[in-house]
Design an enzyme around this catalytic site. Sequence first.
Site, mmCIF file in Angstrom:
data_model
loop_
_atom_site.group_PDB
_atom_site.id
_atom_site.type_symbol
_atom_site.label_atom_id
_atom_site.label_comp_id
_atom_site.label_asym_id
_atom_site.label_seq_id
_atom_site.Cartn_x
_atom_site.Cartn_y
_atom_site.Cartn_z
ATOM 1 N N THR A 103 -0.859 9.870 10.403
ATOM 2 C CA THR A 103 -0.223 11.076 10.539
ATOM 3 C C THR A 103 -0.291 11.697 12.305
ATOM 4 O O THR A 103 -1.364 11.586 12.604
ATOM 5 C CB THR A 103 -0.574 12.174 9.741
ATOM 6 O OG1 THR A 103 -0.395 11.954 8.455
ATOM 7 C CG2 THR A 103 0.090 13.718 9.941
ATOM 8 N N ASP A 119 -0.561 15.416 1.868
ATOM 9 C CA ASP A 119 -1.123 16.917 2.359
ATOM 10 C C ASP A 119 0.033 17.192 3.330
ATOM 11 O O ASP A 119 0.060 18.471 3.780
ATOM 12 C CB ASP A 119 -2.346 16.704 2.877
ATOM 13 C CG ASP A 119 -2.451 15.518 3.950
ATOM 14 O OD1 ASP A 119 -2.039 14.499 3.815
ATOM 15 O OD2 ASP A 119 -3.109 15.726 4.976
ATOM 16 N N GLY A 162 -5.422 11.450 7.233
ATOM 17 C CA GLY A 162 -6.084 10.554 6.326
ATOM 18 C C GLY A 162 -5.645 10.847 4.845
ATOM 19 O O GLY A 162 -4.581 11.257 4.661
HETATM 20 N N1 ASP Z 1 -2.441 12.442 5.327
HETATM 21 C C1 ASP Z 1 -0.991 11.461 5.332
HETATM 22 C C2 ASP Z 1 -0.686 11.256 3.793
HETATM 23 O O1 ASP Z 1 -1.598 11.328 3.047
HETATM 24 C C3 ASP Z 1 -1.662 10.122 5.918
HETATM 25 C C4 ASP Z 1 -2.369 10.132 6.946
HETATM 26 O O2 ASP Z 1 -2.757 10.926 7.792
HETATM 27 O O3 ASP Z 1 -3.161 8.950 7.171
HETATM 28 O O4 ASP Z 1 0.374 10.920 3.556
#
Ligand code: ASP
Length: 338
Positions: A198, A229, A250
Amino acid sequence: MASRRTFLQSSAAGLAGLAAAPLAAAALPPVPAAGKPVVISTWDAGVNANKGAWKILGAGGYALDAVEAGVMVTEAEQGCCVGLGGNPDRDGIVTLDACIMDEKFNCGGVAALERIKHPVSVARRVMERTPHVLLVGEGAQQFAVAQGFPLEPQRLSVDAEKAYKEWLKTSLYKPVVNIENTGNRPTGPVGGPQNHDTIAMLALDAQGRLSGSCTTSGMGFKMRGRVGDSPLIGSGLFVDPAVGAAAATGQGEDVVRMAGAHTVVELMRQGRSPQAACREAVERIAAIKGAKAKDIQVAFIAINTQGQTGSFALQKGFNFTVSTSATPVLRDSEFLLK
Ligand code: ASP
């Protein structure tokens, strides 16, 4: 009986005890001079994104314009994890999540948006031109098209197609921590590392206005309809003009279950530095996950109204980019699980 003064002293000591150990000076992100802008974003994608944001911030522009323009750079790069080049869901469709928030609690988001190049800009339109905060799926796409955003072809990038075909060999959903930071697509071993990433960006402009943005294609090979999120105000992003702003990257599910970005801002309100607030939020996730914490990556970035920034990750491997001038500074984040 404890006097008010003793009580105040002991509460302050208690708070100090809760704060994370101070970082070595060399590891601290740069702090802007008073009245100067600063921008922080997740991962090394932030290097190019911050440059985009700085064109606006450095010229005395508005933080909201900067955080939109900044992450649009990453959306346009169409790498593995942000924008239309991202990895698809398990049905082979790329679905995008994004949100944006200004210094007056105005906010907007889109989730599960398909075939639109700049979801962050659609999120801003949701904020500015609708009475709503979040539009999803088909409705979000209809709104985008009505607002003049072109509908891009429904197809996977060459790399995403390759990764998807590889994933189909096992169809296992098994995210690998920090895969986003390797620059590789998940075409690896059986069990299928799933890419996720992200770009989130927080900015304080020369007039002291705070804004934030967040955009992603979400977890690679997620279930159709899964929302993480990143488009959720309070989880992937939160801005409180009296305190500061925070954002997450994440494993989205683990950020949502403890309202991550809002938690970080509330911890800053209670007196934590951005760094200590990010750390405490990560510690809460680790406590919730127990032994499973080692299987996920979660990280926060934060900024306060003085322009101090911080970050903290669950695992090694997260980095972030801070700019207090036209030259971005890429830093490795502190992390919990050694
Ligand atoms: N937070 C993002 C999601 O869960 C993915 C990421 O940041 O790695 O879609």
